[in-house]
Scaffold this motif. Sequence first.
Motif: not given
Length: 220
Positions: A144-155, A177-182
Amino acid sequence: MRVLLIEDDRMIGESVEEGLRAEHYAVDRVRDGVSASMALSNDVYDVVLLDLGLPKKAGLEVLKDYRKQGGATPVLILTARDTTAERILGLDIGADDYLIKPFNLDELFARIRAILRRNAGRPQPTIYCRGVRLNPASHTTTLNGEPLQLSSREFALLQALMDPPGQVVSKSRLEEKLYGWMEEVESNTVEVYIHHLRKKLGVDFIKNVRGVGYIVLDQP
């Protein structure tokens, strides 16, 4: 977003991989054409970065076989071959874009974002749904126009559900989508991030589809 990087040059590969991870992409890297074809058969990627001068199997052959088998993931060619004829050939075989080495990483990231927008049928640079706006370029979010703090994984998880909204995404697909092979994935990772996002966005923003996955609806 998960990226397959197909690059045999050690310095270029490590530099691009490091840059992609800094931009919050999950990255898998292979170094030859045979391994590339095997990786592509898994069909878990949002975009593929393909070098042409690969050992064991040429990059154009990798691309040609992938498209012949019905592979639809966007492919961005990264190569030092800069003749017009070679660019035309790569695009006609099935590449979505072409970037000549040496290249600026910021331009690479911009091209990836543009490819992902086109693939999602989204012309605008930001993703918007029910008061939430994601900006993949700046990795920022507003509610709603206000900054929202998300972690990289949440984003990353929220982007996977909102781009585009209205589609059910399975738990396993979200993990891909969140994790690679290792990277180790704990059994309740997705549920934990969904819980965090619901606390920030409201309990009804992300809905469960029992036995199938999660969905963000265009309308409440």
